[in-house]
Write a protein that holds these residues in place. Structure first.
Motif: not given
Length: 156
Positions: A25, A86, A88-89, A92-96, A144, A156
Motif C-alpha cells: 500500500n 494509503k 486504514t487507521t 476505521g478512517t481510510m487515508y490516502d 470515515t 462516507n
C-alpha cells in the motif's frame, strides 16, 4: 540525441517494483521524457531568384554558399514523480496521502540564419529563449463512515 534500447531486465524492473509497492500500500511513479524538434524552413527557388535579382537586397552567398536554409527547433525535457501511502487507521478512517512534482522545460534555438539588418557581421545562430513550468501537488484524502439514523447504510 540517440537513445539506447533498454535491456529486458531494465524493461521489467519498474513492473516488479510496482507490484511490490502495491502489495504494501505504498505507491510511487514517475515519468521522464527528453525530446527535440527541428523545423527546417526552405525558400522556394523562384522567390530566392527574385530576391537575389533585387539590387537593394543583401546577398549572403559568402555566408551560406549552399543556400539559405534556416533551422528552428527546441530541446524539451519533461519529468514527473509522485509518491504516497494509503491505508486504514485502527479507528476505521481510510487515508490516502500523496506528493507529486513535475517540470517541463523547452530551450529554443534558431540556426543557419542571420539578421539582415546587421549585414555580413550577423551571427548565424540565435537563442530566442526558453521556458520552465514547475508543478507541485500535496494531497490528503480522509474517509470515515458516519452512522445516519434511518439510512440503509453508513454515510462516507
Amino acid at each position: 540525441m540517440k537513445y539506447k534500447k533498454p535491456s529486458f531486465l531494465q524493461s521489467i524492473t519498474p513492473i516488479i517494483f510496482l507490484v511490490v509497492m502495491l502489495s504494501i500500500n505504498v505507491f510511487i511513479f514517475g515519468d521522464l521524457s527528453l525530446d527535440g524538434s527541428n523545423q527546417i524552413v526552405l525558400i522556394l527557388s523562384g522567390a530566392l531568384a527574385a530576391i537575389i535579382a533585387n539590387p537593394n537586397c543583401f546577398v549572403f552567398n559568402q555566408v551560406f554558399p549552399g543556400g539559405f536554409t534556416p533551422s528552428f527547433g527546441g530541446d524539451v525535457m519533461d519529468f514527473a514523480i509522485a509518491a504516497g501511502i494509503k491505508g486504514t487507521t485502527k479507528g476505521g478512517t481510510m487515508y490516502d496521502v500523496s506528493l507529486s512534482i513535475g517540470e517541463n522545460t523547452a530551450d529554443y534555438y534558431i540556426e543557419n540564419t542571420l539578421n539582415g539588418s546587421l549585414g555580413p557581421k550577423s551571427p548565424t545562430s540565435f537563442n530566442p529563449g526558453s521556458y520552465i513550468q514547475l508543478e507541485k501537488n500535496f494531497n490528503v484524502d480522509l474517509v470515515t463512515q458516519v452512522n445516519v439514523e434511518g439510512w440503509a447504510s453508513d454515510l462516507n
